[in-house]
Design a protein around this motif. Structure first.
Motif, PDB file in Angstrom:
ATOM      1  N   PHE A  41      37.587  39.779  37.983  1.00 19.84           N
ATOM      2  CA  PHE A  41      37.127  38.896  36.909  1.00 19.84           C
ATOM      3  C   PHE A  41      35.610  38.899  36.748  1.00 19.84           C
ATOM      4  CE2 PHE A  41      37.300  36.325  40.788  1.00 19.84           C
ATOM      5  CZ  PHE A  41      36.042  35.734  40.797  1.00 19.84           C
ATOM      6  N   VAL A  42      34.879  39.445  37.712  1.00 13.63           N
ATOM      7  CA  VAL A  42      33.421  39.287  37.701  1.00 13.63           C
ATOM      8  C   VAL A  42      32.779  40.029  36.534  1.00 13.63           C
ATOM      9  CG1 VAL A  42      31.313  39.630  39.038  1.00 13.63           C
ATOM     10  CG2 VAL A  42      33.420  38.949  40.206  1.00 13.63           C
ATOM     11  N   ARG A  43      33.339  41.171  36.128  1.00  9.44           N
ATOM     12  CA  ARG A  43      32.738  41.956  35.047  1.00  9.44           C
ATOM     13  C   ARG A  43      33.148  41.470  33.667  1.00  9.44           C
ATOM     14  NH1 ARG A  43      36.296  46.043  33.166  1.00  9.44           N
ATOM     15  NH2 ARG A  43      38.233  46.160  34.364  1.00  9.44           N
ATOM     16  N   ARG A  44      34.079  40.502  33.583  1.00  9.83           N
ATOM     17  CA  ARG A  44      34.563  40.071  32.267  1.00  9.83           C
ATOM     18  C   ARG A  44      34.992  38.608  32.267  1.00  9.83           C
ATOM     19  NH1 ARG A  44      40.298  43.519  32.606  1.00  9.83           N
ATOM     20  NH2 ARG A  44      40.730  42.951  34.766  1.00  9.83           N
ATOM     21  N   LEU A  52      42.769  33.067  28.851  1.00 10.10           N
ATOM     22  CA  LEU A  52      43.489  32.004  29.554  1.00 10.10           C
ATOM     23  C   LEU A  52      43.642  30.778  28.672  1.00 10.10           C
ATOM     24  CD1 LEU A  52      41.801  32.201  33.082  1.00 10.10           C
ATOM     25  CD2 LEU A  52      44.200  32.701  32.587  1.00 10.10           C
ATOM     26  N   ASP A  53      42.546  30.365  28.044  1.00 11.85           N
ATOM     27  CA  ASP A  53      42.592  29.183  27.177  1.00 11.85           C
ATOM     28  C   ASP A  53      43.579  29.388  26.035  1.00 11.85           C
ATOM     29  OD1 ASP A  53      40.695  27.983  28.780  1.00 11.85           O
ATOM     30  OD2 ASP A  53      39.015  28.354  27.414  1.00 11.85           O
ATOM     31  N   GLY A  56      47.098  28.965  27.292  1.00  6.69           N
ATOM     32  CA  GLY A  56      47.403  27.696  27.939  1.00  6.69           C
ATOM     33  C   GLY A  56      47.548  27.800  29.448  1.00  6.69           C
ATOM     34  N   LEU A  57      46.853  28.778  30.047  1.00  5.52           N
ATOM     35  CA  LEU A  57      46.925  28.994  31.487  1.00  5.52           C
ATOM     36  C   LEU A  57      45.584  28.685  32.137  1.00  5.52           C
ATOM     37  CD1 LEU A  57      48.834  32.408  31.511  1.00  5.52           C
ATOM     38  CD2 LEU A  57      49.794  30.151  32.014  1.00  5.52           C
ATOM     39  N   VAL A  58      45.614  28.461  33.446  1.00  9.45           N
ATOM     40  CA  VAL A  58      44.394  28.258  34.220  1.00  9.45           C
ATOM     41  C   VAL A  58      44.445  29.149  35.457  1.00  9.45           C
ATOM     42  CG1 VAL A  58      44.005  25.901  33.424  1.00  9.45           C
ATOM     43  CG2 VAL A  58      45.388  26.302  35.473  1.00  9.45           C
ATOM     44  N   LYS A  92      32.636  30.324  35.415  1.00  8.98           N
ATOM     45  CA  LYS A  92      32.930  30.520  33.993  1.00  8.98           C
ATOM     46  C   LYS A  92      34.431  30.599  33.740  1.00  8.98           C
ATOM     47  CE  LYS A  92      28.703  32.970  32.580  1.00  8.98           C
ATOM     48  NZ  LYS A  92      28.178  34.261  32.044  1.00  8.98           N
ATOM     49  N   VAL A  93      35.138  31.285  34.622  1.00  7.20           N
ATOM     50  CA  VAL A  93      36.589  31.434  34.457  1.00  7.20           C
ATOM     51  C   VAL A  93      37.311  30.111  34.701  1.00  7.20           C
ATOM     52  CG1 VAL A  93      38.637  32.634  35.326  1.00  7.20           C
ATOM     53  CG2 VAL A  93      36.506  33.889  35.028  1.00  7.20           C
ATOM     54  N   GLY A  94      36.699  29.248  35.518  1.00 12.82           N
ATOM     55  CA  GLY A  94      37.322  27.962  35.823  1.00 12.82           C
ATOM     56  C   GLY A  94      37.942  27.900  37.204  1.00 12.82           C
TER      57      GLY A  94
END
Length: 274
Positions: A41-44, A52-53, A56-58, A92-94
């Motif tokens: 996830f670090v590059r994007r 995800l938003d 509707g996922l986290v 940022k990703v949550g």
């Protein structure tokens, strides 16, 4: 104990996710999943957060290398950024917890190596806290090769880490490492906050032991949860403070979404997760 939440490690569907991020997440949501465990996830981070938003996922947990210059996978290595870059992307990703997924075998074969791994994670716990995060570690089978005064390298590592360091036990790899999986889960107690729900037929020998032949994920005989050698049901019942039951396949046996759905059904219908 409240039931842990079901999740899925996105490494399971790495190719599908890269090809169609939102479509893949929509399929996971249709299965019933509300959580995923992020990978690469670090590059994007912004792209993943938006997808995800939209679905509707986290992603409360995620895998990223914190202790190595490269992240090894059975199918190739990925260069690693500085921890601060990882933590900024995770926020940022949550994510709530950033879990290191792999430290090379030779570092687990000496007490000095194990101590260094624990010391580094303890120090990173402070850095992560500045981003509102915690750190953790996910095992394979190399952590169970060495023995120090009757204690595996993994359990020595656990004894050396701060309680702020989360533990995610891969139940399949613990079995491959020759462990009494249920007993290990019990001994880890409240330190164990996540498990990888993975099943299959364990190789005859630990593929991470010195002198073992090289292998890739395609050589692993992995199966739907509840249909292999791993005592998943008893292990899940033995956990005392589990927050996440994370479905993963290193080598999905068929259609990856059908395989995930089968393991999700095992968790939900068995009353092991919600």
């Amino acid at each position: 104990m409240a039931l842990p939440e079901a999740s899925v490690q996105l490494y399971t569907l790495a190719a599908e996710f890269t090809a169609d991020m939102k479509g893949s997440l929509d399929k996971l949501a249709a299965i019933g999943l509300r959580n995923v465990e992020a990978f690469d996830f670090v590059r994007r981070p912004d792209e993943i957060r938006a997808a995800l938003d939209a679905s509707g996922l986290v992603s409360p947990t995620g895998h990223a290398p914190l202790l190595s210059d490269e992240l090894w996978t059975p199918d190739g290595s990925i260069p690693t950024p500085a921890p601060e870059v990882v933590f900024e992307a995770a926020a940022k990703v949550g994510l709530k917890t950033v879990i290191d997924p792999f430290v090379t075998p030779e570092r687990w074969f000496t007490l000095e190596g194990v101590t260094d791994i624990a010391d580094r994670l303890n120090a990173l716990a402070d850095t992560a806290a500045g981003f509102g995060l915690q750190v953790g570690y996910h095992n394979h089978a190399q952590e169970f090769v060495a023995d120090f005064d009757g204690q595996t390298a993994y359990e020595r590592f656990v004894s050396l880490t701060d309680e702020r360091v989360a533990l995610e036990l891969d139940l399949y790899w613990a079995l491959v490492g020759g462990q009494d999986v249920v007993g290990l889960v019990s001994r880890l107690g409240d330190r164990l906050v996540a498990v990888h729900v993975k099943d299959g037929i364990a190789p005859e020998t630990n593929p991470f032991a010195p002198g073992a032949e090289s292998f890739g994920s395609q050589t692993l005989d992995q199966r739907h949860a509840g249909t292999g050698d791993v005592p998943l049901a008893d292990a899940l019942r033995a956990a005392s403070a589990l927050q996440y039951a994370v479905i993963e396949y290193d080598n999905a046996p068929g259609d990856v979404f059908a395989d995930i759905a089968a393991s999700y059904s095992f968790l939900i219908e068995g009353g092991f997760a919600r």
